[in-house]
Design a protein around this motif. Structure first.
Motif, short mmCIF file in Angstrom:
data_model
loop_
_atom_site.label_atom_id
_atom_site.label_comp_id
_atom_site.label_asym_id
_atom_site.label_seq_id
_atom_site.Cartn_x
_atom_site.Cartn_y
_atom_site.Cartn_z
N ILE A 164 -9.39 2.36 0.85
CA ILE A 164 -8.16 2.76 0.15
C ILE A 164 -8.31 2.19 -1.26
N SER A 180 -7.14 12.35 -2.49
CA SER A 180 -6.08 11.50 -3.01
C SER A 180 -4.72 12.15 -2.88
N TYR A 181 -3.77 11.59 -3.62
CA TYR A 181 -2.41 12.14 -3.60
C TYR A 181 -2.37 13.59 -4.08
N LYS A 208 -2.81 6.62 -5.12
CA LYS A 208 -3.78 6.09 -4.14
C LYS A 208 -4.87 7.13 -3.81
N TYR A 210 0.43 8.68 4.10
CA TYR A 210 -1.02 8.72 4.31
C TYR A 210 -1.37 9.72 5.41
N ILE A 237 -8.30 7.90 -1.08
CA ILE A 237 -8.97 7.55 0.17
C ILE A 237 -10.43 7.95 0.03
N ALA A 248 -2.35 10.81 0.47
CA ALA A 248 -2.03 9.40 0.17
C ALA A 248 -0.85 9.38 -0.79
N ASP A 255 -8.91 -1.48 -2.59
CA ASP A 255 -7.76 -2.27 -2.11
C ASP A 255 -8.02 -2.74 -0.68
N LEU A 293 0.82 -1.22 0.00
CA LEU A 293 0.00 0.00 0.00
C LEU A 293 0.85 1.27 0.00
N GLY A 294 2.15 1.10 0.09
CA GLY A 294 3.04 2.27 0.07
C GLY A 294 3.45 2.69 1.47
N SER A 328 -7.14 2.48 -5.75
CA SER A 328 -6.07 2.86 -6.70
C SER A 328 -6.65 3.57 -7.92
N HIS A 329 -7.84 4.14 -7.78
CA HIS A 329 -8.47 4.84 -8.92
C HIS A 329 -9.48 5.84 -8.36
#
Length: 444
Positions: free
Chosen positions: A304, A339-340, A349, A71, A351, A345, A378, A65-66, A306-307
């Motif tokens: 969490i 997000s990032y 990633k 986060y 949230i 994140a 995820d 998850l990094g 990834s899109h």
């Protein structure tokens, strides 16, 4: 510790920090304490390992998850209306110099089983797929009326007194259908139930104007802004501000027992055998559990991903409101995604939160309509927490207790509580006439 203060604030949640900041700016001597060793209380921000410990009971999150510290997951995520009261409060205290904001990409609503962009201007109404061609024209006319409405200029009133006519009566003049009424009330005016339909229309029209003005402010896809690195930055910014004004912050103070005299008035707070004297205490419900009552529960899911959320035009930050009527519920459901791009994140990633007032004992089933909008996730966590409100009489005991955070994903109700408490504590209204541009330098 053995000093005297005018006000002692217990808990470093968002509401307590804002009040502490406002009082400090007014020149009031404030001591601010928290039993935890971190800022934020219920509204704290967690890194990935902390999130894992809270919901999975394990010390470390899986490596795929990094990095944990990339986060910043807010436990009470709420977007700010760009021209709203919270931004005005932040400017009033000048805490904005410690924060950087970024516009939120999208504002959506769930109507007729689909996620759709919230139209808030006559132009957007015409482009919206929420309505048929004739309904678009009717909605466009209503939006124009709202945009042009000026309380001081009777020519813009169209012969209607908004303080006497109900929202339902005003909307009937424009012939809008049920679904349009639904998205205007819940996703533009941000009412959390339908009682506004039977109240004077003035409040709803002012809320719609605020939405449209906020939307125009950054020319973005939504009227909302959010701090880079999330809301966890706010309590820390207020702690810095408080220090500038001579206030004192103390974390990791166990117990924090509020002391009263024989008349039941607060006289101080004791921690680790030392008592700090004070005239007033401001706190969240957890510090004075015998002066609050339970008013409900909030159910939420944290994901969490990834899109981005599907059907939101690839928005990296977005709010989706699911009005109660569309789900056959008694209360709205809210979806929040960041997000990032807001540094909450690692790259790639996202949230997401889904939250609502719990109406059953099975939050997973209850939150399904919102969770289904997210697409593949995820990781998914479920959580339920109790909400409390004060039942004490502050004029008798000098205790000012905030109400627990609700399920909404915008700051509307939170700020109303803060401003009401400020008035109770100080006996005066907070002046919110500020230069809104003071917060814009940092926005991009």
């Amino acid at each position: 510790m053995d000093e005297e203060y005018e006000v002692i604030v217990l808990g470093t949640g968002l509401k307590e920090c804002i009040l502490s900041g406002l009082l400090s700016v007014d020149g009031i001597k404030v001591l601010h304490m928290d039993r935890n060793d971190y800022y934020g209380g219920e509204s704290t921000s967690l890194n990935l390992n902390q999130l894992w410990k809270k919901f999975r009971g394990e010390d470390k999150a899986p490596a795929h998850l990094g990095s944990s510290r990339d986060y910043n997951v807010d436990m009470m995520p709420k977007f700010m209306m760009a021209n709203g009261k919270l931004v005005r409060v932040l400017i009033h205290t000048d805490v904005t110099k410690y924060l950087s904001f970024k516009a939120v990409d999208g504002s959506y609503v769930f109507v007729k089983g689909k996620v759709q962009k919230v139209p808030a201007t006559p132009v957007e109404a015409l482009k919206s797929s929420l309505m048929g061609i004739f309904e678009k024209r009717r909605a466009g006319k209503f939006f124009s009326y709202v945009q042009d409405y000026d309380e001081k200029d009777p020519k813009t009133h169209d012969g209607v007194d908004l303080r006497r006519v109900t929202t339902k009566e005003l909307i009937a003049k424009f012939g809008l259908d049920e679904n349009t009424i639904d998205f205007i009330g819940h996703a533009v005016a941000l009412h959390s139930n339908d009682s506004h339909l039977h109240q004077p229309a003035y409040d709803t029209v002012m809320r719609m104007k605020l939405y449209a003005e906020s939307l125009a402010r950054f020319q973005g896809g939504s009227p909302y802004i959010y701090p880079l690195y999330g809301l966890g930055e706010l309590p820390q910014a207020f702690a810095r501000l408080s220090a500038v004004y001579g206030g004192t912050y103390m974390l990791n103070k166990p117990e924090c027992k509020v002391e009263f005299d024989e008349e039941g008035k607060v006289v101080g707070v004791t921690s680790e055998g030392e008592t700090a004297k004070c005239k007033k205490v401001v706190c969240d419900p957890s510090y004075l559990p015998n002066k609050v009552r339970k008013i409900g529960r909030v159910a939420r899911a944290i994901a969490i991903m990834s899109h981005p959320i599907p059907n939101t035009n690839d928005s990296h930050s977005v709010q989706v409101i699911l009005p109660q009527k569309q789900l056959g519920r008694k209360s709205d459901m809210y979806v929040f995604c960041c997000s990032y791009s807001h540094n909450v994140a690692p790259k790639g990633k996202f949230i997401a939160f889904v939250s609502t007032d719990a109406e059953t004992d099975n939050p997973q089933t209850e939150l399904k309509p919102g969770v289904d909008l997210l697409g593949p996730v995820d990781e998914l966590f479920f959580d339920v927490y109790d909400r409390y409100e004060p039942v004490n009489e502050p004029t008798l005991d000098n205790c000012f207790i905030s109400t627990s955070y609700d399920a909404t994903t915008h700051f509307d109700t939170t700020v109303v509580d803060v401003l009401n408490m400020y008035k109770l504590i100080t006996g005066k209204e907070l002046d919110l006439s500020v230069d809104l541009n003071a917060a814009s330098a940092a926005e991009e």
